[in-house]
Design a protein around this motif. Structure first.
Motif, short mmCIF file in Angstrom:
data_model
loop_
_atom_site.label_atom_id
_atom_site.label_comp_id
_atom_site.label_asym_id
_atom_site.label_seq_id
_atom_site.Cartn_x
_atom_site.Cartn_y
_atom_site.Cartn_z
N ALA A 186 -4.43 3.04 6.96
CA ALA A 186 -4.01 2.89 5.57
C ALA A 186 -3.90 1.43 5.14
O ALA A 186 -4.22 1.08 4.01
CB ALA A 186 -2.66 3.57 5.37
N PHE A 187 -3.47 0.57 6.05
CA PHE A 187 -3.15 -0.80 5.65
C PHE A 187 -4.29 -1.80 5.82
O PHE A 187 -4.16 -2.95 5.42
CB PHE A 187 -1.90 -1.26 6.41
CG PHE A 187 -0.67 -0.48 6.05
CD1 PHE A 187 0.02 -0.76 4.86
CD2 PHE A 187 -0.20 0.55 6.86
CE1 PHE A 187 1.15 -0.03 4.50
CE2 PHE A 187 0.94 1.27 6.50
CZ PHE A 187 1.61 0.98 5.32
N GLY A 206 -3.74 -3.66 -4.53
CA GLY A 206 -3.55 -2.39 -3.83
C GLY A 206 -2.38 -1.59 -4.35
O GLY A 206 -2.34 -0.37 -4.22
N GLY A 207 -1.45 -2.27 -4.98
CA GLY A 207 -0.21 -1.60 -5.40
C GLY A 207 -0.33 -0.67 -6.58
O GLY A 207 0.49 -0.70 -7.48
N MET A 256 -3.67 -6.02 7.95
CA MET A 256 -3.26 -6.55 6.64
C MET A 256 -3.49 -8.06 6.51
O MET A 256 -3.54 -8.78 7.50
CB MET A 256 -1.77 -6.26 6.39
CG MET A 256 -1.42 -4.80 6.48
SD MET A 256 0.19 -4.39 5.72
CE MET A 256 -0.33 -4.13 4.01
N THR A 279 0.90 5.79 -1.26
CA THR A 279 0.30 6.83 -2.08
C THR A 279 1.44 7.41 -2.90
O THR A 279 2.57 6.95 -2.80
CB THR A 279 -0.33 7.96 -1.24
OG1 THR A 279 0.71 8.67 -0.59
CG2 THR A 279 -1.33 7.42 -0.24
N TRP A 331 0.86 -1.17 0.00
CA TRP A 331 0.00 0.00 0.00
C TRP A 331 0.89 1.22 0.00
O TRP A 331 1.98 1.22 0.58
CB TRP A 331 -0.91 0.05 1.23
CG TRP A 331 -1.82 1.25 1.16
CD1 TRP A 331 -3.00 1.32 0.49
CD2 TRP A 331 -1.60 2.53 1.72
NE1 TRP A 331 -3.53 2.58 0.60
CE2 TRP A 331 -2.68 3.35 1.35
CE3 TRP A 331 -0.57 3.08 2.49
CZ2 TRP A 331 -2.79 4.68 1.72
CZ3 TRP A 331 -0.67 4.42 2.87
CH2 TRP A 331 -1.78 5.20 2.49
N ARG A 369 -5.36 -4.53 3.16
CA ARG A 369 -4.36 -4.60 2.09
C ARG A 369 -3.50 -5.85 2.26
O ARG A 369 -3.43 -6.43 3.35
CB ARG A 369 -3.46 -3.36 2.12
CG ARG A 369 -4.22 -2.06 1.92
CD ARG A 369 -4.81 -1.99 0.54
NE ARG A 369 -5.61 -0.79 0.35
CZ ARG A 369 -6.16 -0.47 -0.81
NH1 ARG A 369 -6.03 -1.26 -1.86
NH2 ARG A 369 -6.86 0.63 -0.93
N CYS A 417 0.01 -7.96 2.53
CA CYS A 417 1.43 -7.87 2.85
C CYS A 417 2.08 -9.19 2.41
O CYS A 417 1.69 -10.26 2.86
CB CYS A 417 1.65 -7.66 4.34
SG CYS A 417 3.41 -7.53 4.70
N SER A 477 1.76 -3.59 -10.02
CA SER A 477 2.17 -2.33 -9.42
C SER A 477 3.13 -1.55 -10.32
O SER A 477 2.85 -0.41 -10.69
CB SER A 477 2.82 -2.60 -8.05
OG SER A 477 3.51 -1.47 -7.59
#
Lengths: 231, 231
Positions: free
Chosen positions: A84-85, B162-163, A115, A72, A70, A88, A90, A133
């Protein structure tokens, strides 16, 4: 005693969250300093180069290769976001090469943040990360450059950016110091996906040049399949 | 009396919000039915083809070419979002070809929704829309196709999305029935921007192939300039 030596000596857990090119030499230094009661982990976007760099280190078993997925487009402490996490992924890589207590501590930490833990080996991680990503960042950087090149009226970009542009270009604000090392370390996988992406864009180009409406519909309907995978 | 004739007869304002290919014949039919007390407007993502199609119609002055620039990847009434248009741009084109009372009514309507009115001619609109909206959709469709082609493990896409992937690929859920007519009507502008986008992606490719770190940094730092334009 150097500041690094002093900091390591005082710590139970050393968490390395810096650009991936400097992660490798720093992690090596830290592993040279720790005892087998201490734990080290990283948060980098690439895992394979680091895994190779430390594979024969006598303290390898105290290191947890992890990638909380995760972020920004902003960096630094002021970019923090509450919760935030939560929800998400990991990724923890090469779990079997790390002592159980070390993996357990990091799993607890990430789970506490909300997570979901996903396990892969470092090589697989880098392939998947290129797909979901790294290519998104390259696309977004290239899109920003496209619009900056073609659209000389900044006012128009600013005023009209609601039309989908804002979300696709968001990642283009990301920093070079973070992403250049990621792309360089994951160069082969990124190039592979980038070549495919250029091929896919050329299909759109061909369908438009030939005014081939059926082909254009087919391309878009194929893209729509992403709905089944991403909510 | 046909259902369309009946509906038009009963209406003070007829607002056409349908795919841009069917907008043209429907608007022509509606303009044939109205009196000079009625107002017609559209909400399409392309403006030039429509402006040409109706330019010589005796009721042209009762038509407002408008484009409220906001939307999601979803369609239909269930996709409505409260306060969706607040702070977004609404483009009104070729204002001088429309009666003042008709422009005024639509301006009031859009301003009531919280939108900022922007004026341009239809041709300019289509150029800007290609830059800040249409190319983002093509990029996103192509990115979805890339990942669907390369990443055979749907589970991995789902878990790791999420990435950055989620936001860049969001628009790829958009429907072919809405976007194919947009791309076809704005074909030349879209092709122009798409060619530039492929050129920009090739620069990233070249920098990676040659391991030219300085060039990669330069490309990313240029893309970062978008920060100054988009908050």
């Amino acid at each position: 005693m150097s500041p690094l030596e002093e900091a390591v000596k005082k710590s139970d857990l050393i968490y390395v969250a810096i650009p991936v090119d400097v992660t490798i030499p720093i992690v090596e230094k830290i592993l040279n300093l720790i005892t087998d009661k201490q734990i080290v982990a990283d948060a980098g976007s690439t895992k394979y180069a680091l895994s190779k760099a430390i594979e024969n280190h006598p303290m390898r078993k105290r290191f947890v290769l992890s990638h909380p997925m995760w972020g920004t487009e902003y960096s630094g402490p002021e970019a923090a976001v509450k919760n935030a996490f939560v929800g998400r992924a990991c990724v923890i890589c090469d779990k079997e090469k790390t002592d159980k207590d070390a993996v357990q501590l990091l799993e607890n930490l990430y789970t506490e943040l909300g997570m979901n833990i996903v396990y892969m080996n470092a090589e697989e991680h880098d392939v998947h990360a290129a797909y979901v990503s790294h290519i998104s960042h390259i696309t977004s950087f290239a899109l920003a450059n496209t619009v900056l090149e073609k659209e000389k009226e900044e006012e128009a970009i600013f005023e009209l950016s609601g039309g989908g542009f804002e979300s696709t270009v968001r990642l283009a604000k990301s920093s070079a110091s973070m992403w250049v090392p990621v792309f360089m370390q994951n160069r082969e996988n990124v190039l592979d996906v980038l070549n495919e992406h250029i091929t896919q864009l050329r299909k759109f180009k061909a369908s438009l040049e030939k005014e081939n409406v059926n082909f254009l519909v087919e391309l878009i309907e194929n893209a729509n399949k992403i709905k089944k995978i991403i909510k």
